[in-house]
Design an enzyme around this catalytic site. Structure first.
Site, PDB file in Angstrom:
ATOM      1  N   LYS A 121      -9.163  -1.765   7.090  1.00  0.00           N
ATOM      2  CA  LYS A 121      -8.769  -0.629   6.258  1.00  0.00           C
ATOM      3  C   LYS A 121      -9.985   0.176   5.815  1.00  0.00           C
ATOM      4  O   LYS A 121      -9.957   1.414   5.785  1.00  0.00           O
ATOM      5  CB  LYS A 121      -7.995  -1.121   5.038  1.00  0.00           C
ATOM      6  CG  LYS A 121      -6.594  -1.638   5.349  1.00  0.00           C
ATOM      7  CD  LYS A 121      -5.829  -1.882   4.073  1.00  0.00           C
ATOM      8  CE  LYS A 121      -4.376  -2.260   4.366  1.00  0.00           C
ATOM      9  NZ  LYS A 121      -3.570  -2.361   3.147  1.00  0.00           N
ATOM     10  N   SER A 164       0.832  -1.201   0.000  1.00  0.00           N
ATOM     11  CA  SER A 164       0.000   0.000   0.000  1.00  0.00           C
ATOM     12  C   SER A 164       0.867   1.252   0.000  1.00  0.00           C
ATOM     13  O   SER A 164       0.616   2.201  -0.742  1.00  0.00           O
ATOM     14  CB  SER A 164      -0.919  -0.010   1.222  1.00  0.00           C
ATOM     15  OG  SER A 164      -1.747  -1.145   1.216  1.00  0.00           O
TER      16      SER A 164
END
Length: 1012
Positions: free
Chosen positions: A692, A652
């Site tokens: 998330k 990420s």
């Protein structure tokens, strides 16, 4: 501020009390350590408006005592008349000996109407004058506004119903206590005798000097000749004394003098009169002394005094009319105002004038004054007092804030509604840990942030007792895990655990902790004192997060980090998630202490600070970057976090760095980029994605997956950011799977990062994935179960389905639902969803999709014409239109791509005006005016049509012009006598003509030939 145990909020009570006195008093945190008590005193007055509807209220906002101000009404002759003094509710000198004013605020407004009045009229002007009351030259309603040029010290034309608020702001600090003029024990023959102890600190002294050898000459008059020897401005609301002497000389025998001193108020009336000399005979040829020794106590000063006048009466013993009288005078006097030079005692003054208020209305003055008071010995027997707390950080912060009050919008006079709205802003100023959201909206955040950095951390080097405060505000709180968690220098030791940007390919340990330790979010509790993987742990609680400051106008890309722990090799456990920002440059000062000093190099040799130093980051970047944890994000700023998160790694973060290196945005991109989303059937851990997603939603962000292929478009940040300006929360499932704005190099960098050996799955996880894939290939039922699982997770309804399963253990409701569900292509399915497939709602494109498709169509059309620069992005920036003729001319002449929305007037020839013929205009006018066969249009309408053709350079009217012409035609028809007559209506009773009909299909008509 002084309670350093509360690390979640750092309030400065002193500045909070200064800016919001209604919150109560607070000890002044200076080094004047006297035992005192804190007290709030209210002041409430209902003042009746005079006949003229105008008046003046004088406030002494900084006066350290019971006096608050005075009220004057305006008379019909234009002069002011004293009404009454304004005091605190309690007479402080009766119970207290010494005083220090902490804060004060007063509100002036009117909300009542006298009988017969039905509307609340009148306005208020207010000004804070940085001088004494006697120095004002114009006290008229409009003249007050010229008393100062500072916009923060005056307001005008505020409705009396809204009111104004006067705020007392200190002009000096580190002041001592003031004696209040309290009564002292005394015994005398007069039972009414009163002895008081007045303040002798910082007196104000006025010196009045008579001109040397002032000559007086006059003829004798019965009763004497009166002159004013001098008149001077002074300011006094407390006790005063007059001392000195004058020397008189004369050559005339038998002169007799009398002297009187008058103390005059602000309205011009005499407040106090004192006879200094009466029938004082002068001796010719010698110096005749006239001493002055007066004391005026505070209780005799019933209104503010603004001037002093000395009158001398000259007479002659046995004088006759026409006798000459003459003398000369010299010397000086000193008028001493006790405590008059104490900061705030007599200056500044605030004047509030009201005008055109209905006669008989009530103007309410209400406020609060906060004091530090030292009680008299009698009251001290029953009143607990405390020492003031010396807090140099709070004092320094207050001084710096108020020294910038003009830039920070802190005023002395406010419209009451505006002051009420500013209370939240004042709370931000008083709270050293506030994120300054409101201050940022007003544009004050940079100043306050700089003051915070200057005011508090420097103190620890000068005053060691303030070091905890300095660490809490400047460099961040030391997250205390116990005594052993700190080195000898007092610096917290860094943890060896690493937070990872977890995705489907990464399972890494975040916080090294053995079994039995409970790690929940930011609360780290351990039962004993072992050392685990280099982390020094001891009993205690990891304190909560403390916000750093906000970073303004900083470009950044965002990504979530999942904080995990490992219970065994196969089951990583997601505990919490945090949003990180990628910022350009070396910005370790923005990182929490736990992240500083850690970096990783990229393939191009640049550094990424905040990453764990594990190998080389498989990205080629053009500059250095820093990753920092954040707590919130706004349009153009991010709020940093102090959570003790160790350095990180992960896909990420790599994706966010790639975006940052390509786009280099000027503001934060409000999208949380993650590598945990994909559309290739890869098994993902539900808790990671859900964690998330929840973290992104808390900040109002979209959770965006990476583009999985290269798109042949150049980077266009303006178009990219335009698509996602407000971050709605309904795009959670792969919104960027087919992202057309992902440039090729970003896609290649992402694929390079995904292919790097460092980011491969762990052997255990790879084995588990292969085992599940093998089971799915062998067992179709298991394959279907995995597909259902992915469908549930992808649509975000795993929890809902789990709860539904608990309520339907035998699946009866689910079977009934599936049995009655519409089948693909059924009538009910088509009626509900159109022609789409089963369970998929047929919908039209969204406005964004339709606009993007239109841009693509225009671009393809331009491409067929050989105009290759008109890409979909260019068309979007050009107002979703193709190139204009001027832009095409520019491109053909220069072979440079024209700027969108640029006119390029130099490349356009002036359009030649084409004139339409009269026949063409008449034909168009006839067509617009009416149907064929009607009367011709009038000349006025033909002229209107001709004007349209002239405006359009010979072309016919457009749609808007056609509407206007039709309306004009309708108006002319209704008032034109030459209009065509209406068609006659058929008469209902008139016989209709028999049409020539047939006799019948089988009846033959008999002709003359047949008859022959």
């Amino acid at each position: 501020m002084t309670n350093l145990q509360d690390q979640t909020q750092q309030i400065v009570p002193f500045i909070r009390s200064l800016l919001m006195p209604t919150t109560g008093p607070a000890s002044i945190p200076d080094d004047t350590l006297e035992k005192h008590t804190l007290r709030s005193e209210t002041s409430t007055y209902n003042l009746t408006v005079g006949d003229t509807g105008s008046g003046l209220i004088v406030f002494f906002p900084g006066f350290p005592g019971s006096i608050v101000g005075a009220h004057y009404t305006l008379q019909s002759n234009g002069n002011l008349k004293f009404d009454q003094m304004l005091l605190t509710a309690q007479n402080l000198p009766a119970s207290y000996n010494y005083c220090r004013l902490v804060s004060r605020s007063l509100t002036v407004r009117s909300s009542t109407l006298p009988g017969g009045v039905y509307a609340l009229n009148g306005t208020i002007n207010a000004v804070t004058f940085q001088g004494s009351l006697s120095e004002l030259t114009d006290v008229s309603y409009n003249g007050l506004m010229s008393a100062t040029a500072n916009i923060n010290d005056k307001i005008g034309n505020v409705l009396v119903g809204e009111g104004v608020t006067v705020l007392s702001l200190p002009t000096s600090y580190d002041l001592g206590y003031v004696r209040l003029g309290d009564p002292i024990p005394a015994i005398g023959l007069d039972p009414k005798m009163v002895a008081t102890c007045d303040s002798s600190d910082r007196p104000r002294v006025y010196t009045i000097t008579a001109a040397d050898d002032y000559q007086f000459s006059s003829q004798y008059q019965p009763g004497g000749v009166t002159i004013t020897l001098f008149s001077a401005n002074i300011d006094a609301i407390t006790s005063l004394s007059v001392g000195g002497e004058l020397v008189f000389q004369t050559s005339v025998q038998g002169l007799v003098l009398g002297a009187t001193i008058y103390f005059i108020g602000f309205d011009g009336t005499t407040v106090i009169t004192r006879a200094v000399a009466a029938d004082n005979g002068l001796t010719a040829g010698t110096d005749n002394l006239m001493p002055f020794n007066l004391v005026i106590p505070t209780n005799e000063i019933t209104q503010p005094i603004t001037s002093i006048k000395l009158e001398v009466v000259t007479s002659k013993s046995g004088g006759q009319a026409g006798d000459q009288m003459s003398w000369s005078a010299s010397g000086s006097l000193a008028v001493t105002i006790h405590g008059g030079n104490y900061p705030g005692a007599l200056r500044p003054v605030t004047l509030v004038a009201y005008e055109r208020v209905a006669t008989g209305s009530v103007v309410t003055v209400a406020g609060v004054s906060n004091f530090e008071l030292i009680p008299n010995p009698e009251l001290a027997k029953n009143l607990v007092t405390e020492y003031g707390r010396f807090d140099p950080g709070a004092m320094n912060y207050t001084k710096l804030i108020l020294s910038e009050r003009d830039r920070l919008g802190i005023k002395t006079v406010w419209p009451t509604r505006e002051y009420t709205d500013f209370r939240e802003y004042f709370m931000e100023v008083a709270d050293l840990n506030s994120p300054l959201k409101i201050a940022g909206a007003f544009g004050f955040k940079d100043i306050i942030r700089a003051i915070r950095r200057i005011a508090v951390p420097v103190v620890s080097t000068l005053f060691p007792p303030a070091a905890p405060l300095a660490h809490a505000i400047g460099e961040g709180v030391d997250y205390l895990l116990g005594d052993e968690a700190q080195a000898a220098s007092g610096t917290a030791r860094a943890a060896s655990g690493k937070a990872r940007a977890a995705s489907g390919r990464i399972r890494q340990l975040t916080l090294a902790a053995d079994k039995g330790y409970e790690v929940v979010a930011n609360l780290f509790q351990v039962p004993q004192n072992p050392v685990v993987d280099g982390i020094l742990a001891s009993p205690g609680v990891l304190r909560g997060a403390h916000n750093l400051d906000c970073v303004l106008r900083e470009g950044a890309t965002l990504f979530p980090v999942v904080i995990t722990t490992v219970e065994d090799a196969m089951t990583p456990k997601a505990l919490n998630s945090k949003i990180f920002a990628v910022i350009e440059g070396v910005r370790e000062d923005l990182q929490p202490p736990s992240q500083r000093g850690s970096f990783i190099r990229t393939l191009s040799g640049h550094r990424v600070y905040g990453y764990a130093p594990d190998g080389v980051l498989p990205l080629e970047t053009g500059r250095d970057y820093t990753v920092v944890p954040i707590d919130d994000v706004w349009d153009d700023s991010i709020m940093l976090s102090k959570d003790p998160i160790p350095p990180i790694v992960g896909n990420s973060g790599n994706l966010a760095i790639a975006y940052m290196d390509v786009f280099r945005p000027k503001v934060p991109i409000h999208v949380a980029m993650t590598g945990a989303l994909n559309a290739f059937g890869e098994i993902e851990k539900v808790s990671f994605r859900s964690t998330k997603l929840a973290t992104a939603h808390r900040l109002g962000l979209k959770l965006a997956g990476p583009g999985a292929f290269d798109v042949n478009t150049g980077p266009n940040w303006a178009t990219f950011i335009k698509r996602f300006p407000h971050n709605p929360r309904d795009w959670d499932r792969l919104p960027y799977l087919n992202l057309p704005y992902l440039p090729p190099n970003a896609g290649r960098q992402y694929h390079l990062a995904m292919a790097a050996s460092e980011f491969k799955e762990t052997p255990e996880l790879e084995s588990a994935v292969r085992a599940m894939e093998a089971a799915a290939n062998v067992d179709p039922l298991f394959q279907s179960a995995l597909s259902v699982f992915m469908w549930l997770e992808e649509n975000g309804i795993v929890t809902d389905m789990a709860n539904f399963a608990l309520s339907d253990p035998n699946a009866h409701r689910m079977r009934n639902f599936l049995a009655n569900a519409p089948q693909a292509g059924s009538k009910s399915q088509r009626a509900k969803y159109g022609t789409a497939g089963y369970g998929v709602e047929a919908r039209g494109p969204t406005p964004e999709e339709a606009q993007r498709a239109k841009d693509t169509r225009i671009s393809k059309k331009m491409e067929t014409m050989g105009i290759y620069f008109a890409t979909p992005e260019w068309v979007a920036l050009n107002g979703h239109r193709g190139p204009s003729p001027a832009q095409l001319k520019y491109w053909q002449n220069t072979r440079e791509i024209p700027d969108p929305n640029e006119d390029y007037l130099d490349y356009v020839h002036a359009e030649k005006s084409r004139l339409a013929s009269e026949e063409q205009i008449l034909k168009a006018a006839t067509s617009i005016y009416g149907a064929p066969g009607q009367a011709e249009p009038p000349q006025a309408f033909i002229d209107e049509v001709a004007k349209v053709y002239e405006i359009n350079h010979g072309r016919g009217p457009n749609q808007e012009q056609m509407k206007d012409l039709l309306l004009t035609a309708m108006e002319l028809k209704h008032r034109n006598p030459r209009r065509a007559p209406p068609k006659p209506k058929p008469k209902p009773n008139a016989p209709t003509q028999r049409p020539p009909g047939r006799l019948g299909r089988w009846i033959r008509t008999v002709s003359d030939e047949d008859l022959e």
